[in-house]
Motif scaffolding. Structure first.
Motif, short mmCIF file in Angstrom:
data_model
loop_
_atom_site.label_atom_id
_atom_site.label_comp_id
_atom_site.label_asym_id
_atom_site.label_seq_id
_atom_site.Cartn_x
_atom_site.Cartn_y
_atom_site.Cartn_z
N SER A 10 -39.63 9.68 57.03
CA SER A 10 -38.81 11.05 57.08
C SER A 10 -39.71 11.82 56.18
N ALA A 11 -40.20 11.24 54.96
CA ALA A 11 -41.13 12.04 54.11
C ALA A 11 -42.52 12.64 54.30
N PHE A 12 -43.23 11.73 55.44
CA PHE A 12 -44.35 12.11 55.54
C PHE A 12 -44.92 12.23 57.07
N GLY A 13 -44.02 11.97 57.76
CA GLY A 13 -44.03 11.97 59.36
C GLY A 13 -44.34 10.62 59.84
N PRO A 14 -43.72 10.16 60.94
CA PRO A 14 -44.01 8.84 61.47
C PRO A 14 -45.27 8.33 61.70
#
Length: 436
Positions: free
Chosen positions: A402-406
Motif C-alpha cells: 500500500s505504501a510503495f506499490g506491490p
C-alpha cells in the motif's frame, strides 16, 4: 514386529544391504530423480503412504471451511477471522505438543491426535449435511481441529528420525514435503471440481475417510517411547521453556529457524497476488493471473521434490540452506521486477524449488542436530515458525504494498532476504560449517 523398525536414527535401519553404491552411481535420468531409499524401510513407507492420501483430503477441508463461511456470511472478513481462530490454538498446542511428544510414546500420541482430527472432520460433515449454517460452530470446530494438528505435527515429524538412518533424512524430508506440496496443488483443484458434482458437505466426509488410512498406518508403526527410560517429567511450561533454552544453546538450530523466518516474513508475497493480478497482470485476465500466481510456488516445489536426487545426498546441510534461502530471495526479487505474467510465474516456480531445498535441509538439521529427547519440542517450534511466518508476511507485504506499490514491495522484500541471509551466514559461521 520386525526389530529393525524400532531403533533410533543412530542405529536406524539402513537401506537393504547397507549403503547403496549402485544407487550412488546411477546414470541417466534416475540419477536426478527423487531419492526413494527411505521407502525401503517398512515403517517409514507406511507413514509416507498415509500422507499421500491425507495430503489431498486435508486440502478438501481447507477449501470447504472458508467456502462455507463465505456462503453463510458473504464476507471475506469472516474468512480472515476464521483463519485467526485456527492459528491461535495451532500455535499453542504445537508448542505444548512438542513437549508432550518428548515424554510419551509418539505412536500413541499420533493415534490419539489423528483420531481427534478424524472426529472433527466428521463433525464438519454433520454440521454441513444438516445445514446448521452457524459460523460460531465452524470456528469452534476449526479451532479444535487445529489444536489436534498442533499436537500431531511435532510427534509425526520427530518420529522420522527414529525410522530412517541419518544420511537418508534429507531424502525422507523430500519425499514427505513433495507429497504435501502436491496436495496443495491437487487438493484445491479437486475440491473445485467436486463441489458442483457432489456438494460441499461430502468434501468433509472424504477427508474423514482418508484419515482412516492414516490411523491404519500409525497402528502398524513400531512403538516409539522416549529413549531415556527414566523420563518421568510432565509436559508443561517448564519443558516448553527448556526447549527454547536448548535452541538458544545450539546455534545451528537457532540459525535454521532464523533462515526460515527471514525467507518467509520478508519474502513471501502472496498477500499482494490479488492486487498484482488486478493491476500489473490484468491484460492476461485477472482470473488466470491470480490462479497462476497462487499455483506457481507449489508447482515449483513439487518439481524440486521430483528431482530431489540432484541435492538430497548433499552433506553440507548448512550451505544448502544458505544457498536455498538466497536463491528464494533472488527469485522473489525477479518476480517483483517482471511485468510479463509467464516470466513472473517462472520466477515463482524457481522460488518454489528453492523453498523445497530449504525445507528439506532445515528439516534434516532439526532431526540430526537435536537429541531424541528434544526432537518433539524442536518440531513444535518448527510448526509454529512455518505456520506463523507467512501470516506475518501477509501483514508486512500488505502494508508495504500500500505504501510503495506491490512490485516495489515484492522486489524489495526479495533483495532484503538475500542481504539478511548472506549477512547472517557471514556473521555466524555455525550454519556454514554444519554437515553430516
Amino acid at each position: 514386529m520386525d526389530t529393525s523398525e524400532t531403533t533410533d536414527s543412530s542405529t536406524a535401519p539402513r537401506s537393504e544391504g547397507g549403503p547403496d553404491p549402485a544407487g550412488a552411481a546411477r546414470r541417466g535420468w534416475r540419477r536426478w530423480a527423487m531419492d526413494t531409499r527411505p521407502l525401503r524401510i517398512p515403517a517409514f513407507r507406511r507413514l509416507w503412504s498415509s500422507t499421500v492420501v491425507t495430503a489431498v483430503g486435508s486440502q478438501l477441508t481447507a477449501v470447504a471451511v472458508p467456502k462455507q463461511i463465505y456462503d453463510i456470511t458473504g464476507s471475506s472478513a469472516w474468512v480472515g477471522y476464521a483463519s485467526l481462530a485456527g492459528l491461535v490454538p495451532m500455535v499453542v498446542f504445537a508448542l505444548w505438543g512438542g513437549a508432550v511428544a518428548d515424554t510419551v510414546d509418539r505412536r500413541k500420541l499420533l493415534l490419539i491426535t489423528n483420531s481427534g482430527i478424524a472426529v472433527t472432520s466428521l463433525l464438519f460433515w454433520v454440521q454441513a449435511a444438516t445445514r446448521l449454517e452457524s459460523v460460531a460452530v465452524l470456528m469452534v470446530l476449526l479451532a479444535l481441529q487445529q489444536a489436534f494438528f498442533g499436537l500431531n505435527s511435532p510427534a509425526r515429524n520427530a518420529s522420522i528420525a527414529r525410522l530412517v538412518p541419518e544420511e537418508e533424512l534429507p531424502a525422507a524430508n523430500a519425499l514427505s514435503s513433495t507429497v504435501m506440496q502436491t496436495g496443495l496443488v491437487a487438493g484445491p483443484l479437486l475440491a473445485g471440481a467436486l463441489i458442483p458434482v457432489i456438494g460441499l458437505p461430502e468434501l468433509y466426509l472424504i477427508d474423514a475417510v482418508a484419515l482412516c488410512v492414516t490411523l491404519w498406518a500409525v497402528l502398524r508403526l513400531p512403538p516409539l517411547p522416549p529413549l531415556t527410560e527414566s523420563v518421568t517429567r510432565r509436559a508443561g511450561v517448564r519443558e516448553i521453556v527448556a526447549g527454547f533454552r536448548y535452541i538458544s544453546g545450539h546455534k545451528v538450530l537457532l540459525l535454521s529457524f532464523l533462515a526460515d523466518i527471514i525467507a518467509m516474513v520478508f519474502g513471501m508475497p502472496r498477500a499482494l497476488f490479488p492486487q498484482l493480478a488486478a493491476q500489473t497482470y490484468a491484460p492476461y485476465g485477472e482470473g488466470l493471473a491470480l490462479g497462476l500466481l497462487f499455483a506457481a510456488i507449489p508447482i515449483g516445489a513439487v518439481a524440486g521434490g521430483l528431482f530431489s536426487g540432484t541435492f538430497s545426498r548433499a552433506r553440507r546441510h548448512g550451505w544448502m540452506v544458505i544457498g536455498a534461502v538466497t536463491a528464494w530471495g533472488a527469485a522473489v526479487a525477479g518476480f517483483g521486477a517482471s511485468r510479463n505474467l509467464w516470466i513472473a510465474a517462472a520466477f515463482l516456480a524457481v522460488a518454489g524449488v528453492a523453498d523445497m531445498v530449504s525445507m528439506v535441509f532445515r528439516g534434516a538439521i532439526l532431526l540430526s542436530a537435536a537429541t531424541d529427547e528434544m526432537r518433539g519440542r524442536m518440531q513444535g517450534v518448527f510448526t509454529v515458525v512455518v505456520a506463523g511466518g507467512p501470516r506475518l508476511a501477509d501483514v508486512l507485504h500488505g502494508t508495504a504494498g500500500s505504501a510503495f506499490g506491490p512490485r516495489a514491495a515484492v522486489a524489495g522484500g526479495g533483495l532484503l532476504v538475500m542481504a539478511l541471509m548472506l549477512g547472517l551466514a557471514a556473521a555466524v559461521p555455525a550454519l556454514r560449517r554444519y554437515r553430516i
